[in-house]
Write an enzyme that holds these catalytic residues in place. Structure first.
Site, PDB file in Angstrom:
ATOM      1  N   GLU A  32       0.818  -1.219   0.000  1.00 51.80           N
ATOM      2  CA  GLU A  32       0.000   0.000   0.000  1.00 51.80           C
ATOM      3  C   GLU A  32       0.850   1.268   0.000  1.00 51.80           C
ATOM      4  OE1 GLU A  32      -3.557   2.110   2.613  1.00 51.80           O
ATOM      5  OE2 GLU A  32      -3.277  -0.051   2.683  1.00 51.80           O
TER       6      GLU A  32
ATOM      7  N   HIS B  97      -1.757  10.368  -0.127  1.00 51.26           N
ATOM      8  CA  HIS B  97      -1.922   8.995  -0.563  1.00 51.26           C
ATOM      9  C   HIS B  97      -2.020   8.910  -2.085  1.00 51.26           C
ATOM     10  CE1 HIS B  97      -3.156   4.802  -0.436  1.00 51.26           C
ATOM     11  NE2 HIS B  97      -4.153   5.120  -1.244  1.00 51.26           N
TER      12      HIS B  97
ATOM     13  N   ASP C  58       3.407 -13.761  12.442  1.00 52.09           N
ATOM     14  CA  ASP C  58       2.049 -14.134  12.019  1.00 52.09           C
ATOM     15  C   ASP C  58       1.142 -12.907  12.009  1.00 52.09           C
ATOM     16  OD1 ASP C  58      -0.490 -15.203  11.682  1.00 52.09           O
ATOM     17  OD2 ASP C  58      -0.132 -16.918  12.996  1.00 52.09           O
TER      18      ASP C  58
END
Length: 431
Positions: free
Chosen positions: A93, A385, A287
């Protein structure tokens, strides 16, 4: 002819490929490409496993046919517990790594991030059913605490050697649709391991004894990912001068207040935190699903889902941020040791204990949250972004080399980061 061959394959397509697991990754890939009617180009692409060789990948999961490379970036500017730290982050991202860098830079003048851990305790659960006297059974189990401790520690002598092992016992009575159940919690110190295998093995070893002592039947024997005995904490202060004044501070406080009282806002608020947290967890071979499950369960511990962070104002008017969340991560076992890149990321950070790693991850989560709240309270989340996302769009429409930056800059100037516009810009650049 090729299209006709693909048509024949797809009309006979089946997911039944007997013996696939017995093949080598290369042979397996060939079978899958043929079964799906894909090209030789796909075969070559998936055959390139990058910096993780196919043999190692094949030892990590089942039916391996290739690898999926995720960009690995590094967050700069972080001062954590008085130390300068470079933090590798694996994510697809845009703006995630840049956000941490910017947030960390803005709190360097106040000393950066301070972290702490509540401990390294994990919980294994043993579910007991079929008892008519659950209160009586609860006491029977508690009376065998010494026996349980002995069995647990015998199950993992290596953990015991490193200072870990059984620490405590809890027994809870729950009432479900199928009747009462007695749930035993084994509290285990897993030290520098995440600990899933260790505590699961202990639960398996204890279950038959619990059934014998109580006359009931044991079913589930597994850890809990709500690791609320293994909380990572981080805090930092941002001065008004560094963040742009009281209006920015108050906007951040308002945005936090919204997230803390509204689950619809909190879900996205915490997702932003996990953008940073999961990127470091993934980069270190830990994890991500376990950490994410624990974080969201912890955010709902009051009965309403809320913020993982807290934001306040100190006596000088500066902005204080803090985070507390379960972080069950380790330095030994699993992909953390088997994946060569994961080992390198730990070396980049210079971490020596699992507690230190968890503190770094918590600091990154807090930094990520600050950056998101500040953007929301000022320019809006899309400006930064989308400027970074524009490069992705440029690549998607086929831009190469310098074309990528040129297309991206044109998209940002127009304020429209869209594929159709990117295609037109690329065409005009190429004449």
């Amino acid at each position: 002819m090729l299209e006709y061959r693909r048509y024949l394959i797809m009309t006979k397509k089946t997911s039944r490929i007997p013996g696939l697991h017995k093949l080598s990754p290369k042979e397996r890939l060939q079978q899958v490409v043929e079964a799906a009617g894909l090209s030789e180009e796909v075969l070559r692409h998936l055959g390139n496993t990058g910096n993780l060789d196919s043999a190692t990948a094949d030892s990590m999961i089942e039916n391996v046919i290739g690898t999926l490379n995720i960009p690995l970036g590094v967050a700069t500017n972080l001062v954590i517990d008085g130390e300068e730290v470079l933090v590798p982050m694996a994510t697809e991202e845009s703006s995630v790594v840049a956000a941490v860098c910017n947030a960390a830079r803005q709190c360097r003048s106040t000393g950066g991030f301070t972290t702490a851990m509540s401990g390294s305790l994990m919980i294994a659960q043993v579910q007991l059913t079929g008892v008519r006297n659950p209160e009586f059974a609860r006491l029977q189990i508690l009376e065998h605490k010494a026996d349980i401790q002995a069995v647990c520690n015998e199950t993992d002598p290596v953990l015991l050697k490193h200072g870990g092992g059984f620490r405590d016992l809890e027994v809870r009575i729950l009432h479900g649709r199928t009747g009462p159940m007695v749930v035993t919690h084994l509290i285990v110190d897993t030290r520098d391991a995440m600990g899933a295998n260790a505590v699961n093995s202990m639960a398996e070893a204890i279950a038959p004894l619990i059934a014998e002592w109580t006359g009931g039947k044991t079913y589930l024997r597994i850890l809990s990912n709500l690791a609320d005995r293994r909380l990572a904490r981080a805090r930092a202060t941002w001065s008004l001068e560094d963040i742009g004044g009281a209006d920015v501070r108050d906007g951040i406080l308002s945005a936090f207040d919204f997230a803390d009282i509204d689950p619809y806002r909190a879900a996205t608020h915490n997702k932003g935190i996990m953008n940073g947290v999961s990127a470091v967890v993934l980069a270190t071979g830990n994890d991500t699903r376990a950490v994410e499950a624990g974080a969201h369960a912890y955010a709902a511990r009051s009965g309403q889902y809320g913020s993982l962070t807290q934001w306040e104002v100190d006596a000088d008017g500066n902005l204080n941020g803090s985070i507390e969340m379960p972080l069950a991560v380790g330095l030994i076992g699993g992909a953390t040791r088997s994946h060569p890149t994961a080992r390198i990321t730990l070396d980049i950070m210079g971490v020596e204990t699992a507690d230190q790693l968890a503190g770094i991850i918590a600091a990154v989560g807090l930094a990520q949250n600050f950056a998101a709240l500040k953007a929301l309270a000022t320019t809006g989340i899309q400006k930064g972004h989308m400027a970074l996302h524009a490069k992705n769009i440029a690549v998607m429409v086929g831009a190469k080399g310098d074309e990528i930056d040129n297309v991206a800059q044109a998209l940002v100037s127009l304020g429209k980061v869209r594929m159709d516009i990117a295609e037109d810009i690329l065409k005009s650049l190429r004449g």
